[in-house]
Design an enzyme around this catalytic site. Sequence first.
Site, mmCIF file in Angstrom:
data_model
loop_
_atom_site.group_PDB
_atom_site.id
_atom_site.type_symbol
_atom_site.label_atom_id
_atom_site.label_comp_id
_atom_site.label_asym_id
_atom_site.label_seq_id
_atom_site.Cartn_x
_atom_site.Cartn_y
_atom_site.Cartn_z
ATOM 1 N N VAL A 1 -77.483 15.912 14.306
ATOM 2 C CA VAL A 1 -77.174 15.276 13.025
ATOM 3 C C VAL A 1 -76.499 16.368 12.213
ATOM 4 O O VAL A 1 -76.966 17.510 12.186
ATOM 5 C CB VAL A 1 -78.459 14.762 12.332
ATOM 6 C CG1 VAL A 1 -78.144 14.255 10.928
ATOM 7 C CG2 VAL A 1 -79.094 13.645 13.155
ATOM 8 N N ARG B 1 -72.669 14.193 22.239
ATOM 9 C CA ARG B 1 -71.631 14.799 23.088
ATOM 10 C C ARG B 1 -72.012 14.565 24.554
ATOM 11 O O ARG B 1 -73.132 14.906 24.968
ATOM 12 C CB ARG B 1 -71.531 16.293 22.779
ATOM 13 C CG ARG B 1 -70.294 16.919 23.338
ATOM 14 C CD ARG B 1 -70.080 18.296 22.744
ATOM 15 N NE ARG B 1 -69.631 18.255 21.364
ATOM 16 C CZ ARG B 1 -69.761 19.274 20.509
ATOM 17 N NH1 ARG B 1 -70.333 20.382 20.896
ATOM 18 N NH2 ARG B 1 -69.314 19.163 19.277
ATOM 19 N N GLU C 1 -70.548 9.194 16.245
ATOM 20 C CA GLU C 1 -69.359 9.707 16.934
ATOM 21 C C GLU C 1 -69.785 10.229 18.307
ATOM 22 O O GLU C 1 -70.666 11.088 18.400
ATOM 23 C CB GLU C 1 -68.708 10.841 16.147
ATOM 24 C CG GLU C 1 -67.419 11.305 16.834
ATOM 25 C CD GLU C 1 -66.773 12.516 16.173
ATOM 26 O OE1 GLU C 1 -65.712 12.347 15.567
ATOM 27 O OE2 GLU C 1 -67.351 13.617 16.267
ATOM 28 N N HIS D 1 -64.464 26.772 17.906
ATOM 29 C CA HIS D 1 -65.248 26.404 16.721
ATOM 30 C C HIS D 1 -65.863 27.657 16.097
ATOM 31 O O HIS D 1 -65.821 27.830 14.871
ATOM 32 C CB HIS D 1 -66.338 25.405 17.141
ATOM 33 C CG HIS D 1 -66.943 24.667 15.999
ATOM 34 N ND1 HIS D 1 -68.083 25.088 15.377
ATOM 35 C CD2 HIS D 1 -66.553 23.541 15.352
ATOM 36 C CE1 HIS D 1 -68.389 24.251 14.400
ATOM 37 N NE2 HIS D 1 -67.469 23.304 14.368
#
Length: 267
Positions: free
Chosen positions: A47, A78, A140, A156
């Site tokens: 989250v 994912r 997502e 990232h």
Amino acid sequence: MEIQMWKEILTPYELAVEELQLKFNHMIKEYRQAGIYSPIEQVLGRVKSISSIIQKAQKRNIDIDKIEENLFDIAGIRLICQFTDDIYNVVNLIKNRSDMEVISEKDYVKNIKESGYRSYHIIVKYKVETVKGTKIIPVEIQIRTLGMNFWAIIEHSLQYKYDGNIPEHVKSRLSAASDAIITLDNEMSSIHDEIIDAQNFVTIKANIVTEILTTIQSLYKVANKQEIISIQDEFYEIYQNGDLAKLQRFARQLDIMAEDYRAQTIQ
Ligand code: 0O2
């Protein structure tokens, strides 16, 4: 917004992530138990942190009271695959599910981002039951290969390190690394069938061994010690020999033997 308020908002998102992780992990388990190759290798979920939500809302000029209607990646799943083809199989698996509805999708595998980022993104609507009633949560789902995931994680963290302004020389190294991962994914795909055959062989063998050991354990209660010892010796010999067909035959013989003992116990 008060921290208690954030907790209330985020609780159903946490539930959605937990439920979906469980469901996708169960999917992997079902494939493996059946000795079939699983297109999903690993499931991750999170989250979004409160600070990332605020940051994203500010960047997009979204009123903090309107984040639920405007941010669709507060809940994120994912799915990591071994091969590029698996990504599209997983997309179809998701589209055929009755517990989620696809509301949008982006194929960054075919349409690689300028940064070199590759992944398939799907936003789904997912229903959760909370003590306050039913809530529809956008989730997502990012689907990518192990290689794509490796690249995205490194990129990232560099975004963090350079506060979103990665220097040009690092960017070009990242771009080269992204190309190398495309080559790696393509190479792996070209030996796809051989890798899957080898993995299926290992999974099927592991399932049979588990079945045999469970049957031997149950025989301990009913058969005599000498018989058990000779069964075990026979098993070790077949196992060391590595012949899958012999192991399968042995498992069937053991099953019949266990069934006979069960019938005798009932009489
Ligand atoms: P985090 O911390 O992973 O949650 P935007 O969110 O503005 O970037 P959009 O249209 O909402 O754009 O979604 P998009 O482009 O599909 O990307 C959403 C998520 O995909 C990002 O979430 C990242 O997780 C990932 N992503 C997209 N582009 C890149 C990239 O170039 N590099 C890496 N490493 N990841 C990327 P967040 O909220 O940016 O970050």
